[in-house]
Design a protein around this motif. Structure first.
Motif, PDB file in Angstrom:
ATOM      1  N   THR A 133       0.793  -1.239   0.000  1.00 24.00           N
ATOM      2  CA  THR A 133       0.000   0.000   0.000  1.00 24.00           C
ATOM      3  C   THR A 133       0.819   1.279   0.000  1.00 24.00           C
ATOM      4  O   THR A 133       0.230   2.364  -0.043  1.00 24.00           O
ATOM      5  N   THR A 134       2.128   1.191   0.088  1.00 21.59           N
ATOM      6  CA  THR A 134       2.953   2.412   0.113  1.00 21.59           C
ATOM      7  C   THR A 134       3.938   2.393  -1.045  1.00 21.59           C
ATOM      8  O   THR A 134       4.129   1.374  -1.704  1.00 21.59           O
ATOM      9  N   GLY A 135       4.573   3.535  -1.252  1.00 15.69           N
ATOM     10  CA  GLY A 135       5.566   3.639  -2.314  1.00 15.69           C
ATOM     11  C   GLY A 135       6.981   3.614  -1.788  1.00 15.69           C
ATOM     12  O   GLY A 135       7.934   3.944  -2.529  1.00 15.69           O
ATOM     13  N   PHE A 136       7.151   3.230  -0.520  1.00 18.81           N
ATOM     14  CA  PHE A 136       8.499   3.199   0.053  1.00 18.81           C
ATOM     15  C   PHE A 136       9.315   2.082  -0.607  1.00 18.81           C
ATOM     16  O   PHE A 136       8.810   0.973  -0.823  1.00 18.81           O
ATOM     17  N   PRO A 137      10.583   2.365  -0.923  1.00 19.72           N
ATOM     18  CA  PRO A 137      11.453   1.357  -1.553  1.00 19.72           C
ATOM     19  C   PRO A 137      11.622   0.129  -0.660  1.00 19.72           C
ATOM     20  O   PRO A 137      11.560   0.215   0.566  1.00 19.72           O
ATOM     21  N   ARG A 138      11.865  -1.000  -1.282  1.00 25.46           N
ATOM     22  CA  ARG A 138      12.033  -2.252  -0.551  1.00 25.46           C
ATOM     23  C   ARG A 138      13.154  -2.166   0.481  1.00 25.46           C
ATOM     24  O   ARG A 138      13.024  -2.668   1.594  1.00 25.46           O
ATOM     25  N   GLU A 139      14.277  -1.511   0.102  1.00 25.77           N
ATOM     26  CA  GLU A 139      15.404  -1.465   1.030  1.00 25.77           C
ATOM     27  C   GLU A 139      15.089  -0.682   2.294  1.00 25.77           C
ATOM     28  O   GLU A 139      15.619  -0.952   3.373  1.00 25.77           O
ATOM     29  N   VAL A 140      14.181   0.315   2.178  1.00 33.10           N
ATOM     30  CA  VAL A 140      13.768   1.085   3.354  1.00 33.10           C
ATOM     31  C   VAL A 140      12.924   0.198   4.273  1.00 33.10           C
ATOM     32  O   VAL A 140      13.093   0.202   5.502  1.00 33.10           O
ATOM     33  N   ILE A 141      12.023  -0.560   3.670  1.00 34.68           N
ATOM     34  CA  ILE A 141      11.161  -1.460   4.440  1.00 34.68           C
ATOM     35  C   ILE A 141      11.993  -2.530   5.137  1.00 34.68           C
ATOM     36  O   ILE A 141      11.802  -2.826   6.325  1.00 34.68           O
ATOM     37  N   GLU A 142      12.933  -3.116   4.405  1.00 33.01           N
ATOM     38  CA  GLU A 142      13.788  -4.156   4.992  1.00 33.01           C
ATOM     39  C   GLU A 142      14.663  -3.598   6.098  1.00 33.01           C
ATOM     40  O   GLU A 142      14.909  -4.258   7.117  1.00 33.01           O
ATOM     41  N   ALA A 143      15.126  -2.366   5.927  1.00 30.44           N
ATOM     42  CA  ALA A 143      15.946  -1.728   6.968  1.00 30.44           C
ATOM     43  C   ALA A 143      15.124  -1.494   8.227  1.00 30.44           C
ATOM     44  O   ALA A 143      15.625  -1.614   9.346  1.00 30.44           O
TER      45      ALA A 143
END
Length: 409
Positions: A347-357
């Motif tokens: 549901t968001t546009g945050f990059p995968r690496e930000v989510i994983e971090a």
């Protein structure tokens, strides 16, 4: 190496002297001694030195080992010493070890390096349950591929994750035996280029069972219900959800890890699964759940400490108990990390690496990891604020408590 000989000038023993010697130590010369106990029991020992360290090599009891036999065994040991070898080490390596003996030795050798004391008990528990019944009494030098296969087959399809760990531990024990010099040849438990041709890949045996998670569309209602719950465990659960943290990280959280002014929680490497320091941006909703840090509270004081046992961590089942009281046995505490991951990815546009971090996940791709030198903290703060707006929108700061009271306000 050199052979110690403090009694090199002693008169050699005779057969009569060996039979009639009084309790004590009696030298035959060149480090060979007869030890006589007060009970009259007699045994032979060769004393020597390796690298400045004194060692005593048992040569056997008398009369099973006669004077002549003791001298022969001592001469053979001196030959090894002259060739640069340690007779005791040689003797230990020559003694066959069972798989169980080698495994327990390996566990003890690894214990000081394990940051979590549970590792040793986990190793022992899995080996006790799945390996020792079949391989425990087998000489580790004689274990073959068929033995490993027969051990793994019963759990390979039923418990693929456990079976994979068991295989790795069998491989480690056999590698340990090879390093000791009591086994030679290839490791029959190795995966790549060997068992991967004989067993299906664990991930393909059965879909990996994930922790049951709450659909992210239900988060607002769940958090509103959770906000009505009293007690430290309920607050800890809400905080864990809002920070996407692991339960153990929350339970061990201290005031010294928190910068309230900067709204940052810094978890030291020693408490992280990846053994790497992790900074967590705290939203207003998360800070509200911390309670009040009264003046003079020591930095090592727990934020979510036990109410029944002050200064002690709440148990690892306490947050699960909250879910059960809420009649939500269908989900787990750890599952909320999956809820967060699904919400952020879908549901968001945050990059995968930000989510994983944000989840403190390591980057498996080495090339990608080489460029990911930043912890993306500022971007993660925006991500967590967005999460709070969804997860805590209906969760007012009703759970704010005083550190001294430990009760809901």
């Amino acid at each position: 190496m050199k052979c110690g000989n403090k009694c090199g000038n002693a008169m050699p023993l005779s057969a009569r002297k060996v039979e009639t010697a009084t309790p004590g130590r009696h030298g035959d010369g060149r480090g060979l001694f007869l030890y006589v106990k007060p009970s009259g029991a007699r045994s032979w020992v060769l004393r020597y030195q390796v690298q400045g360290r004194r060692r005593d090599l048992g040569l056997g009891p008398y009369p099973d080992v006669s004077l002549a036999m003791a001298r022969t065994r001592a001469a053979e040991a001196r030959r090894l010493i002259a060739e640069g070898e340690d007779p005791i080490t040689k003797k230990q390596q020559a003694k066959p070890k069972t798989f169980r003996e080698a495994a327990l030795e390996l566990i003890e050798s690894k214990r000081p390096g394990w940051k979590n004391a549970k590792h040793a008990s986990q190793w022992t528990a899995t080996l006790d349950a799945y390996v020792f019944p079949k391989l425990g009494a087998v000489q580790v030098a004689k274990i073959e591929t068929a033995d490993v296969i027969s051990t793994l087959t019963p759990i390979w399809t039923e418990k693929p994750e456990t079976a994979s760990r068991v295989r790795q531990r069998i491989e480690a024990v056999i590698d340990y035996a090879s390093a000791l010099g009591i086994r030679s040849g290839d490791n029959p438990a190795r995966w790549r280029g060997h068992l991967d041709h004989l067993l299906p890949k664990p991930k393909k045996v059965r879909a990996v069972k994930h922790h049951p998670a709450l659909p992210h569309a239900q988060m607002a209602n769940f958090m509103a219900d959770l906000a009505k719950r009293e007690g430290v465990a309920a607050r800890a659960l809400a905080f864990t959800i809002l920070t996407a943290a692991r339960s153990g990280e929350t339970r061990g959280m201290t005031w010294g890890e928190v910068d309230l002014e900067a709204k940052v929680w810094t978890i030291p490497a020693g408490r992280m699964k990846a053994a790497k320091e992790h900074r967590v941006p705290l939203t207003e909703a998360a800070v509200a759940l911390l309670g009040q840090c009264d003046e003079g509270v020591p930095k090592e004081a727990l934020i979510f400490g036990s109410e029944a046992k002050p200064g002690k961590l709440i148990s690892d089942m306490s947050m699960t108990a909250v879910l059960r009281r809420m009649e939500r046995a269908d989900i787990t505490v750890h599952g909320f990390r999956s809820t967060f991951r699904d919400w952020a990815g879908e549901t968001t546009g945050f990059p995968r690496e930000v989510i994983e971090a944000a989840l403190a996940h390591g980057i498996k791709d080495k090339a990608e990891a080489a460029y990911a030198r930043s912890d993306l903290f500022d971007k993660r703060r925006k991500l967590m604020e967005a999460w709070a707006s969804v997860a805590a929108a209906r969760a007012p700061a009703a759970n704010v408590v005083s550190l001294n009271s430990g009760k809901s306000a």
